[in-house]
Design an enzyme around this catalytic site. Structure first.
Site, short mmCIF file in Angstrom:
data_model
loop_
_atom_site.label_atom_id
_atom_site.label_comp_id
_atom_site.label_asym_id
_atom_site.label_seq_id
_atom_site.Cartn_x
_atom_site.Cartn_y
_atom_site.Cartn_z
N GLN A 122 -11.01 0.52 3.65
CA GLN A 122 -10.64 -0.27 2.51
C GLN A 122 -9.86 -1.34 2.51
O GLN A 122 -9.70 -2.46 1.69
CB GLN A 122 -9.94 0.83 1.48
CG GLN A 122 -10.87 1.96 1.10
CD GLN A 122 -10.63 3.09 1.85
OE1 GLN A 122 -9.98 3.41 2.78
NE2 GLN A 122 -11.02 4.35 1.20
N GLU A 126 -9.20 2.85 8.86
CA GLU A 126 -9.44 2.77 7.56
C GLU A 126 -9.97 1.47 6.74
O GLU A 126 -9.49 0.48 7.27
CB GLU A 126 -8.02 2.87 6.87
CG GLU A 126 -8.10 2.70 5.13
CD GLU A 126 -6.70 2.78 4.48
OE1 GLU A 126 -6.70 3.05 3.57
OE2 GLU A 126 -5.61 2.44 5.35
N SER A 143 -3.24 1.31 10.18
CA SER A 143 -3.13 2.23 9.20
C SER A 143 -2.78 3.63 9.42
O SER A 143 -2.67 3.97 11.02
CB SER A 143 -4.72 2.36 8.59
OG SER A 143 -4.99 1.25 7.94
N THR A 157 0.87 -1.07 0.09
CA THR A 157 -0.15 0.03 0.10
C THR A 157 0.80 1.11 0.00
O THR A 157 2.02 1.05 -0.16
CB THR A 157 -0.96 0.08 1.33
OG1 THR A 157 -0.15 0.51 2.37
CG2 THR A 157 -1.55 -1.25 1.40
N CYS A 158 0.24 2.49 0.07
CA CYS A 158 1.10 3.68 0.10
C CYS A 158 1.82 3.74 1.47
O CYS A 158 3.02 4.28 1.28
CB CYS A 158 0.13 4.75 -0.17
SG CYS A 158 -0.67 4.88 -1.51
N GLN A 178 -9.53 -5.13 0.78
CA GLN A 178 -8.41 -5.63 -0.08
C GLN A 178 -7.97 -7.03 0.54
O GLN A 178 -7.54 -7.81 -0.18
CB GLN A 178 -7.26 -4.75 -0.14
CG GLN A 178 -7.81 -3.34 -0.78
CD GLN A 178 -8.28 -3.60 -2.28
OE1 GLN A 178 -7.46 -4.39 -2.94
NE2 GLN A 178 -9.19 -2.98 -2.96
N ARG A 205 2.93 0.79 3.50
CA ARG A 205 3.37 -0.59 3.97
C ARG A 205 3.45 -1.51 2.69
O ARG A 205 2.92 -1.34 1.69
CB ARG A 205 2.38 -1.03 4.79
CG ARG A 205 1.15 -1.83 4.43
CD ARG A 205 0.47 -2.76 5.33
NE ARG A 205 -0.31 -1.69 6.03
CZ ARG A 205 0.19 -1.56 7.50
NH1 ARG A 205 1.12 -2.35 7.93
NH2 ARG A 205 -0.42 -0.44 8.41
#
Length: 136
Positions: free
Chosen positions: A109, A107, A102, A42-43, A113, A45
């Site tokens: 989302q 979060e 997060s 992710t952005c 995922q 991690r």
């Protein structure tokens, strides 16, 4: 084996993600290193979960895979990487899925995922179980 916004500065995290366009190659290479796993990128991690008889051996192989894949010197991110095994790894993944790890706690989302990646892995009819998550 992973790093996140708590363990590594942005400059390090930006050098180790698995982008959507490079993910198929990453999965192919990961399969050559470990018996199965999950890539979470992710952005904030990048984490690789895997199965194996020797957690330290698997962690070492994952670290080397990451350095080779990204063309980085051995040990580049060593001070920033964390290794979780057994129950600690499972607990961490639950915390991640719940949004507790997060940048913005809660979060939502990320849960969807994680669920998609796990369903994808469960539906594969191969001996090697590899799933992936890319969120940004």
């Amino acid at each position: 084996v992973g790093l996140n916004h708590r363990s590594a500065p942005m400059g390090v995290r930006q050098r180790l993600p698995f982008s959507k366009d490079k993910l198929p190659e990453a999965i192919r290479r990961l399969r050559a290193e470990v018996s199965g796993g999950l890539i979470l990128s992710t952005c904030s991690r990048t984490e690789v979960y895997t199965m194996g008889h020797s957690p330290q051996h698997s962690a070492s192989r994952i670290k080397e895979f990451r350095y080779r894949f990204h063309g980085l010197a051995h040990g580049f991110a060593e001070p920033y990487l964390f290794i979780r095994t057994d129950d600690d790894a499972a607990s961490h993944l639950f915390d991640v899925a719940a949004g507790l790890e997060s940048v913005v706690p809660g979060e939502w989302q990320i849960l969807d995922q994680v669920r998609q990646a796990l369903e994808s892995a469960a539906n594969q009819a191969q001996d090697v179980l590899v799933a992936n998550i890319i969120v940004c």
